[in-house]
Structure formats: structure tokens, C-alpha cells
Design an enzyme around this catalytic site. Structure first.
Site, PDB file in Angstrom:
ATOM      1  N   GLU A  95      38.737  43.161  47.906  1.00 15.88           N
ATOM      2  CA  GLU A  95      39.965  43.167  48.698  1.00 15.88           C
ATOM      3  C   GLU A  95      40.815  44.395  48.369  1.00 15.88           C
ATOM      4  O   GLU A  95      40.938  44.798  47.215  1.00 15.88           O
ATOM      5  CB  GLU A  95      40.745  41.892  48.363  1.00 15.88           C
ATOM      6  CG  GLU A  95      42.150  41.804  48.914  1.00 15.88           C
ATOM      7  CD  GLU A  95      42.937  40.644  48.321  1.00 15.88           C
ATOM      8  OE1 GLU A  95      43.995  40.320  48.876  1.00 15.88           O
ATOM      9  OE2 GLU A  95      42.484  40.064  47.303  1.00 15.88           O
ATOM     10  N   TRP A  96      41.396  44.998  49.390  1.00 21.06           N
ATOM     11  CA  TRP A  96      42.367  46.075  49.194  1.00 21.06           C
ATOM     12  C   TRP A  96      43.734  45.453  48.932  1.00 21.06           C
ATOM     13  O   TRP A  96      44.186  44.586  49.675  1.00 21.06           O
ATOM     14  CB  TRP A  96      42.436  46.970  50.426  1.00 21.06           C
ATOM     15  CG  TRP A  96      43.548  47.984  50.386  1.00 21.06           C
ATOM     16  CD1 TRP A  96      44.770  47.893  50.983  1.00 21.06           C
ATOM     17  CD2 TRP A  96      43.520  49.246  49.700  1.00 21.06           C
ATOM     18  NE1 TRP A  96      45.508  49.015  50.730  1.00 21.06           N
ATOM     19  CE2 TRP A  96      44.772  49.862  49.938  1.00 21.06           C
ATOM     20  CE3 TRP A  96      42.575  49.913  48.915  1.00 21.06           C
ATOM     21  CZ2 TRP A  96      45.094  51.110  49.417  1.00 21.06           C
ATOM     22  CZ3 TRP A  96      42.898  51.158  48.397  1.00 21.06           C
ATOM     23  CH2 TRP A  96      44.150  51.740  48.652  1.00 21.06           C
ATOM     24  N   ASP A 198      40.725  45.803  29.197  1.00 18.06           N
ATOM     25  CA  ASP A 198      40.995  47.228  29.436  1.00 18.06           C
ATOM     26  C   ASP A 198      42.418  47.345  29.968  1.00 18.06           C
ATOM     27  O   ASP A 198      42.677  47.938  31.014  1.00 18.06           O
ATOM     28  CB  ASP A 198      39.979  47.789  30.441  1.00 18.06           C
ATOM     29  CG  ASP A 198      39.949  49.322  30.463  1.00 18.06           C
ATOM     30  OD1 ASP A 198      40.724  49.947  29.715  1.00 18.06           O
ATOM     31  OD2 ASP A 198      39.155  49.879  31.231  1.00 18.06           O
TER      32      ASP A 198
END
Length: 290
Positions: A95-96, A198
Site C-alpha cells: 500500500e502507498w 530498524d
């Protein structure tokens, strides 16, 4: 290099069961490791990451990491669509996330959300599968003891690679290994916590509502101070974030004194990825501990 539309159309065909029309492509970034683009389709905006690296399961592992975060984090995590191999390239389609500006509760929400994520636990440190941090393999062999896991599956593989690649000397490698027996006495005992893995400012983005969204994880069950320490390494997190985290899941006393120890891992990762400019920071911590 910007690819032809045929590659993107092949990706859509491979990842999405029903026919999907590609309207336009916009390049987001083109680094030495990955290319990222925004695909505008008749099913909405999608984010595509691709590379030519030999590690063909890298993006599949990232999809699994995003899925695990989505299951346990109250924060927004991009919905996953698929990962695979098309035209000799690896790809990941998700998904953007439409961007915005931080709202008034942004840092509180991020702190509370990370604390809730860290409450997800597992019987042992590690993960059922190995995965990656950036493009480097991340070994997740299960272990009952955090200090042993940290030494054997985090520090030693990265230090060993740095020595093998000529980034550190044999003498320093041997000196670095003297840290390992000290870790049990330096880090407080806690249950395994689900980590982003991260967590720096570049992997937290703002969505259209002004809320935080986590991307690019390197998940495993580890000591939760790892995420908090990493968040301090390159700056970008405001004090409200840490205060909000402590409201939900307070850290053991003297966390600040352990930040440098935890950050040996991301510093070694950056040493292996980007070169010896990160070595002085590692040597400074080692000198303090030996």
C-alpha cells in the site's frame, strides 16, 4: 535507471489476481540497493520496491515482517500485496501511504504504539526464520538468553563480516569479541519483545491524518531496549516519544548507560553497508567496555 512500463505491468499481473490497469509511474528513489516507485492504478496508489540482488527471498521476508507488525502494533503499517521475482528482478508491492504533517499527538501516539508492540512476546529470542536488515542477512536462531543471542546472532556475524571484508583489523576483531562475556552483566533481563528492528527516523513516516506509520522493518523478538536505543542513533525522535513510551511500558533504570552497547549492532550494520566512517563510533564503545 527508470524501467519501462512493461516491467510494472508484469509486477501487477504477478501480484494481483484480478486485472489491474496502470495509469502512471513516478520514481521515488533509485539507490545502489533498491529502486522505489509509486504506481498509480485503477485500484489505487501502490508502492513498489525492486532490485537485482541475488537474495531472492529478501522482500518476502519484509512482507512477513510487515504482516507481523500489523498483527501486533496499533500504529499504521502498510498493507501488503505481494512479493516475487519478475524479469530477473525481485519486487515487493505494498500500500502507498499518502503523506501529511505530524498532528499534535504524533509523538505520543508513536511512543504508546511502540510500547504496545513491545508487549507482544515469545518464549525465546529470535524468530522462526532468518530475514534481513537492509540488504544484509539477519540470523534469528532462537535462544533462551538475550546476551547470548545478541553476541552470537547480532554482533559476531556483523563483526566477522567486517573483518573478512577488511573493514576492521584482526587485533580489533579479537578485542571486540572480549565484549561478549560481559553482556550478561550489563543488560537487564527481560522477556523477548517484538521489535521493529530498524527503528530510525527514516523508517517512521507521517500519514495523511498526521499519525505515525512504521515501514521497512527487520523484525525479531529481542530486548526492547534495542529499538529505543536505535531511535537515538541518528536523531529525529522528540522527547515526547520517550515520555509516552515510559507511560505505558517503563524501562529499567539506567537505560541511557546501555544505549551505546545496543547500538553496536546498527553501527556494525552501517560499517558493513557504507564503510569505515562508522568505525570510530564502534571503537569508542569498545574502549569504554574493555
Amino acid at each position: 535507471m527508470h524501467k519501462s512500463n512493461s516491467f510494472y505491468e508484469e509486477v501487477l499481473l504477478d501480484a494481483i489476481p484480478e486485472p489491474t490497469k496502470l495509469k502512471s509511474v513516478r520514481l521515488i528513489s533509485a539507490g545502489t540497493m533498491n529502486q522505489s516507485v509509486l504506481l498509480d492504478t485503477d485500484k489505487g496508489a501502490l508502492f513498489l520496491k525492486s532490485n537485482h540482488l541475488p537474495s531472492s527471498d529478501m522482500f518476502q521476508q519484509e512482507i512477513k515482517g510487515l504482516t507481523l507488525l500489523h498483527k501486533h502494533a496499533p500504529l499504521q503499517i502498510p498493507k501488503t500485496i505481494g512479493a516475487g521475482h519478475v524479469a530477473s528482478q525481485n519486487y515487493m508491492l505494498i500500500e502507498w501511504i499518502h503523506g501529511g504533517y505530524p498532528n499534535g499527538n504524533y509523538w505520543d501516539n508513536l511512543g504508546h504504539g511502540l510500547a504496545e508492540l513491545h508487549m507482544a512476546t515469545s518464549p525465546r529470542f529470535g524468530l522462526e526464520e532468518d530475514n534481513f536488515i537492509a540488504v544484509l542477512p539477519q540470523i534469528n536462531t532462537l535462544n533462551d538468553n538475550w546476551a547470548d543471542f545478541f553476541a552470537e546472532e547480532r554482533l559476531e556475524p556483523m563483526a566477522g563480516k567486517a573483518y573478512y571484508d577488511g573493514l576492521i583489523s584482526k587485533d580489533f576483531y579479537k578485542k571486540f569479541q572480549k565484549i561478549y562475556p560481559k553482556l550478561n552483566g550489563l543488560i537487564p533481563s527481560e522477556k523477548p519483545a517484538l521489535l521493529h528492528g530498524d527503528l530510525w527516523s527514516g523508517n517512521v513516516i507521517v500519514n495523511s491524518k498526521g499519525d505515525p506509520c512504521l515501514i521497512d522493518p527487520a523484525v525479531y523478538y529481542g530486548h526492547r531496549e534495542m529499538d529505543l536505543a536505535f531511535s537515538k542513533l541518528f536523531g529525529g525522535f522528540r522527547s515526547e516519544f520517550y515520555e509516552a513510551y515510559h507511560e505505558i511500558f517503563p524501562l529499567e533504570p539506567d537505560f541511557e548507560s546501555r544505549v551505546d552497547i545496543h547500538n553496536l549492532y546498527p553501527l556494525l550494520v552501517h560499517l558493513n553497508l557504507f564503510g569505515q566512517s562508522y568505525l570510530p563510533g564502534i571503537k569508542k564503545v569498545v574502549k569504554k567496555l574493555i
